[in-house]
Every structure is written in structure tokens, then in C-alpha cells.
Design a protein around this motif. Structure first.
Motif, PDB file in Angstrom:
ATOM      1  N   VAL A  19      86.432 -19.317  40.403  1.00  0.00           N
ATOM      2  CA  VAL A  19      85.300 -20.172  40.747  1.00  0.00           C
ATOM      3  C   VAL A  19      84.499 -20.514  39.493  1.00  0.00           C
ATOM      4  O   VAL A  19      84.224 -19.654  38.659  1.00  0.00           O
ATOM      5  CB  VAL A  19      84.408 -19.487  41.797  1.00  0.00           C
ATOM      6  CG1 VAL A  19      83.110 -20.255  42.013  1.00  0.00           C
ATOM      7  CG2 VAL A  19      85.161 -19.349  43.109  1.00  0.00           C
ATOM      8  N   LEU A  28      79.277 -24.504  43.297  1.00  0.00           N
ATOM      9  CA  LEU A  28      80.422 -23.609  43.160  1.00  0.00           C
ATOM     10  C   LEU A  28      81.682 -24.420  43.428  1.00  0.00           C
ATOM     11  O   LEU A  28      81.764 -25.128  44.436  1.00  0.00           O
ATOM     12  CB  LEU A  28      80.345 -22.455  44.162  1.00  0.00           C
ATOM     13  CG  LEU A  28      79.135 -21.523  44.079  1.00  0.00           C
ATOM     14  CD1 LEU A  28      79.250 -20.439  45.129  1.00  0.00           C
ATOM     15  CD2 LEU A  28      79.020 -20.916  42.706  1.00  0.00           C
ATOM     16  N   GLY A  30      85.978 -24.056  43.564  1.00  0.00           N
ATOM     17  CA  GLY A  30      87.122 -23.152  43.539  1.00  0.00           C
ATOM     18  C   GLY A  30      87.856 -23.201  44.855  1.00  0.00           C
ATOM     19  O   GLY A  30      87.680 -24.105  45.675  1.00  0.00           O
ATOM     20  N   GLY A  31      88.690 -22.178  45.082  1.00  0.00           N
ATOM     21  CA  GLY A  31      89.450 -22.087  46.321  1.00  0.00           C
ATOM     22  C   GLY A  31      90.739 -22.878  46.274  1.00  0.00           C
ATOM     23  O   GLY A  31      91.005 -23.635  45.347  1.00  0.00           O
ATOM     24  N   LEU A  73      85.687 -18.116  48.134  1.00  0.00           N
ATOM     25  CA  LEU A  73      84.967 -18.259  46.872  1.00  0.00           C
ATOM     26  C   LEU A  73      84.381 -16.940  46.393  1.00  0.00           C
ATOM     27  O   LEU A  73      83.899 -16.862  45.254  1.00  0.00           O
ATOM     28  CB  LEU A  73      83.847 -19.293  47.015  1.00  0.00           C
ATOM     29  CG  LEU A  73      84.284 -20.697  47.458  1.00  0.00           C
ATOM     30  CD1 LEU A  73      83.065 -21.596  47.631  1.00  0.00           C
ATOM     31  CD2 LEU A  73      85.257 -21.298  46.469  1.00  0.00           C
TER      32      LEU A  73
END
Length: 531
Positions: A19, A28, A30-31, A73
Motif C-alpha cells: 500500500v 491509500l 493498493g490491493g 489494505l
């Protein structure tokens, strides 16, 4: 079971390693697939405190922590919990009295108050177990049936199942039990590391190194959820960094497991697939199943070539029985539609078209991330680029472990067909197409092994050629196992990719739960589309 209740007090939170924080911590990213979450100022302050080691305070922060974990996350960071009377340890397996002596001795040193249960011990093994104060229970010495007997013989709320010969490290059980402070956690899978081999021969050392990487139980250094086939579920999305080493291989064996006994209905009829079946049923039923790399157990290496190939075959063969219960129509790697199209084009000898389609799909995903979360274009492009790389890696893994015969045949056809006789107008073009298919297939079979050797060359016990040859042999054995298992199960689901969710889309959409949920709704991953 899974719910949008706050994370229980005492559990910390750590952000997934993949992340990225942007816009001064308000964003944030990401993932897998890529998603972005925009946080409110108060939530940014909470996140900063979590990064410094604080735990979520209050219902609002607990809800935010729960949502970030479910979005892939973040991960729970448990406090060590001594077993006391809440946990039993059961040892199964038939590795011999010396191996049992090692395991029981380390258990006694770390938890002298525990009285382990040993299943199926006879003769010298039974004498060793009783000398350490263990309770010997009749039953099969190893396998899924021995684990089922162990679960029935134990009475504590939590049961740790250990293979005989493994070496639990200090604090392994305390760290794993810490996850059960969350009543939604059903099982914890510790990290199992392979000892360095002491075999004198270079081939045995090379086999041990390749077997640990390709067929061992190590799922990598990153925590994360254990998901059916590695796919995201309605209640739990995939993290981005989970599984640097063994993460993208959902069929890794599970020699060590800590489970909530009340929900541990192990089916011994599935043999080597029983543990994964249990974990996947729990995850599919809404429970949380966590992989915890800080809880570490070590096991002896595999140094015999036959044992290594047998382990590879078994890890492929269990795909068939698992597909009957968890396969549906597609249980292969989870990839986007554009990624799947790119992989098909690459496999058909059109690498240029595959690159173009992958780039267009990545651009669409980047636009979705930017539009929904007002993410910087550079961060969205980086995130989707990494996702494309992971898609290529997932495709190569599927080729090596499932479609190995077809890929190997393509390589042979390309080698045999070099320099064809120009007897027709279409022959040169056909030859070029066959050559491109052979090149792509050869790259999928070889390059991942070379990359793995390069990452571990500082500690590798084999050269690049030996590593690649042994890795390819393991791939062939596993692919044979996959086809054998799917034929017996009459299901091709493990060979069929599964379409992934759209990048940036919400993995779930829970209903509001009072004022605390309303405070989080503006920025929690439960409504990623709003961010």
C-alpha cells in the motif's frame, strides 16, 4: 464470523506492504485488483498512530480498521497470548522417535505447562511421548485421519496441529493465539520454514533448495488472509503484497495449523486436501482465516528427488478433489478480462497485441482509480502497472503448473520447425507464428525459475541451470498431478482462469450500523466507489 463490527480491543493494525500513501496520507492505494481509499482527516490521524504502534481506540477507529483489513489494505497485528488452559497441542505424523523427541522437547521448553496429545504412537515413539508427559491416543500415525482423531481427543477451545519432526520456535503459539481475540477468526496458519540441508551431496542440497521454494509450505513473509483458490470473497479482498514467495500458490501444504475446535470439522476422506478444504470452507462461510508469518515453525528439508517430485504431484492432484467442493466453473488464477485477453494473445504467438491489450486494460484501470478516488495519475499508473506484472506472473504460474504439457509441446514444435522448407506461400508466416508461440511458452516455463534463483542467489545451494532443471521437473510432476486430479474429479475448474473484479470497485457494500458506521462510510473501503 465476518461482520462489520469494530476490531476488538487489543488488536493492532499494520498496513499491507504494497500500500502506498498519497496526498499527505489522505489516500491509500493498493490491493488486488487495485483500489484506492480516501480518508477523512480524523482517520489520517488514527492511521498515523497505528503506524507508530498504537491500537485502534473507540468504535469509529475499530470500524475503519475492520474495513481496511477486509479491503486487503491492512492486517491485524495480534498481541501474544499465552495458551494457558485455552489451547491444546496435538502432534501427528510418523517421522520416527528421534523426530518426535525433537518436537516434544521444544514444546516442553517453550510451554512446560502444556500436555501434548500424540496420535498413533507405538513402540519407541510411544515411549518417547510418555517420557515427555504427552498423552498417547490410538489412531493412524499420520495424515488427515490422524488430525481428525486429534481434534476429537482435544477438549480446549483452540487446538494446534503439529507434524512430528517440526521445530516450533519461541512464541509461535502465543502469536497465533493472539488472533483469536477477534471472535471472527476461525484458524491461523503459521509460517513453516525449511531448515538448510546437511546432506553431503550437491544434488541433495540443490533438491532441498528447489523443493523448499517450489513445493514447501512457506507462504512468504507477508501476513494476509487464506482464501479459496487465492480468490477474493465478498467479505475479504486480496492484499497486494501477500505472497511474495508462496503467496500466489493457494495449494501449498499446511503441516501446522491452529484452529478454533468448535468449527474444525475436518473431512479425512479428502486425504492431503483435507486441511485446505477446511480452511476454504471456513473462509467461504464468512470466517476469517489468517496467515501469520511471525508465528514460525521449522521443518526438515526434502533432499530426495523422488520425495520432491511426489510432493509436487500431490500438490497438483489435490486440485481435483478441491474443485468438486470449491471450484465452480473457474478456479484458476484470478485475472481481469483485459489480462485474460492479453494472456490468450501471448499464448497464441501475438506478444505485441498482448502488450497492447494489457496496456489498454491498465489504462482503463488507472482511469477508474483516478476517477473514483481522485488519485494522482502517477500513483494510479504505478499501481496498475504492478497489477499487470502480477497478471503475467499468474499466467506463467498457470502455464507451468497446469498447462505444462501444452507449453512443452509448443517449445518442441518450435525447435523442430526451425528453418522450414518454403514449399508454400503461407509456410514462412506459419513458421514465424510457431516460433513466437514457442518463445512465449519457453519464457513462461523458464524465466520464473531464473527470477526465483536470482532473488535467492545469496543463499541458493544450486546454480541457475540446476535450479531451473529441477524446477521444471517439479512443474511437470505437478502438472501431471493436476490433470490426474481433474480427470478423477471430472472437473476442469483448476485449469480455467477466473475473471477478477473491476479495479477500484468495492469488494462489498455493508449496510449502515449506527452512528459509528456512518462516520466511517464517507471513507471506508466498503464504499470505495465514493472515494
Amino acid at each position: 464470523m465476518a461482520s462489520r463490527s469494530p476490531l476488538p480491543p487489543g488488536l493492532g493494525v499494520e498496513i499491507d506492504r504494497s500500500v502506498r500513501l498519497a496526498d499527505e496520507g489522505h489516500l491509500l492505494l493498493g490491493g488486488r485488483p487495485p483500489r484506492a481509499v480516501r480518508l477523512a482527516p480524523a482517520q489520517v490521524s488514527a492511521l498515523i498512530r497505528w503506524l507508530s504502534g498504537a491500537v485502534p481506540a473507540g468504535a469509529d477507529e475499530g470500524l475503519l480498521a475492520r474495513d481496511l483489513i477486509r479491503a486487503g489494505l491492512a492486517h491485524p497485528r495480534p498481541l501474544p497470548l499465552p495458551p494457558g488452559r485455552t489451547a491444546d497441542v496435538a502432534v501427528v505424523g510418523h517421522a520416527g522417535s528421534a523426530a518426535l523427541e525433537t518436537t516434544l522437547g521444544l514444546l516442553a521448553a517453550s510451554h512446560p505447562g502444556l500436555r501434548p496429545v500424540v496420535v498413533g504412537a507405538t513402540g519407541a515413539c510411544a515411549w518417547t511421548a510418555r517420557r515427555h508427559g504427552a498423552r498417547v491416543v490410538p489412531g493412524p500415525p499420520g495424515g488427515a485421519r490422524a488430525r481428525a482423531v486429534a481434534l476429537q481427543a482435544c477438549s480446549a477451545e483452540f487446538v494446534a496441529l503439529l507434524e512430528s519432526g517440526t521445530r516450533p520456535t519461541a512464541g509461535w503459539l502465543d502469536i497465533a493465539l493472539g488472533h483469536f481475540a477477534d471472535p471472527g477468526v476461525a484458524a491461523v496458519v503459521p509460517r513453516v520454514l525449511t531448515d538448510r540441508p546437511r546432506a553431503p551431496g550437491p544434488l541433495s542440497r540443490a533438491v532441498a533448495a528447489v523443493a523448499a521454494h517450489g513445493a514447501g509450505p512457506d507462504r512468504g513473509a507477508d501476513p494476509g488472509p487464506v482464501l479459496p483458490w487465492g480468490h477474493g470473497t465478498p467479505g475479504q479482498a486480496r492484499p497486494g503484497a501477500f505472497g511474495d514467495q508462496g503467496s500466489d500458490d493457494p495449494l501449498r501444504p499446511v503441516p501446522v495449523l491452529v484452529v478454533r475446535r468448535s468449527v474444525a470439522d475436518l473431512d479425512p476422506g479428502l486425504g492431503p486436501a483435507a486441511e485446505l478444504d477446511l480452511l476454504w470452507r471456513l473462509a467461504g462461510g464468512g470466517w476469517s482465516v489468517r496467515y501469520e508469518p511471525r508465528s514460525r515453525v521449522r521443518m526438515p528439508p526434502t533432499t530426495v528427488m523422488g520425495d520432491y517430485l511426489r510432493a509436487c504431484f500431490t500438490s497438483g492432484a489435490i486440485a481435483g478433489p478441491l474443485s468438486r467442493r470449491h471450484g465452480g466453473r473457474a478456479a484458476g488464477p484470478e485475472v481481469s478480462w483485459s489480462g485474460a485477453a492479453a494472456l490468450v494473445l501471448a499464448a497464441s504467438g501475438r506478444p505485441g497485441a498482448a502488450l497492447a491489450v494489457g496496456t489498454l486494460g491498465g489504462a482503463a484501470a488507472a482511469a477508474a482509480v483516478c476517477g473514483r478516488a481522485r488519485a494522482p495519475l502517477s500513483e494510479a499508473v504505478r499501481l496498475t502497472g504492478l497489477d499487470l506484472v502480477r497478471t503475467a506472473g499468474a499466467g506463467a504460474h498457470a502455464v507451468r503448473t497446469g498447462w505444462w504439457p501444452a507449453a512443452a509441446a509448443a517449445v518442441v514444435a518450435g525447435a523442430v520447425g526451425r528453418g522450414p522448407r518454403r514449399t508454400g506461400a503461407g509456410r514462412p508466416a506459419l513458421s514465424r507464428r510457431v516460433g513466437r508461440i514457442a518463445a512465449v511458452s519457453g519464457a513462461a516455463l523458464v524465466l520464473p525459475h531464473l527470477a526465483a534463483w536470482r532473488r535467492g542467489r545469496g543463499v541458493s545451494l544450486a546454480g541457475p541451470v540446476t535450479w531451473t532443471v529441477l524446477g521444471a521437473a517439479g512443474d511437470a510432476a505437478r502438472s501431471l498431478g493436476v490433470w490426474w486430479g481433474t480427470a478423477r474429479a471430472l472437473s476442469a475448474a483448476p485449469l480455467v482462469p477466473r475473471p477478477a473484479a473491476v479495479a477500484g470497485a468495492a469488494p462489498w457494500a455493508p449496510a449502515a450500523e449506527g452512528a459509528a458506521a456512518a462516520a466511517v462510510r464517507e471513507s471506508a473501503p466498503a464504499l470505495v466507489g465514493r472515494h
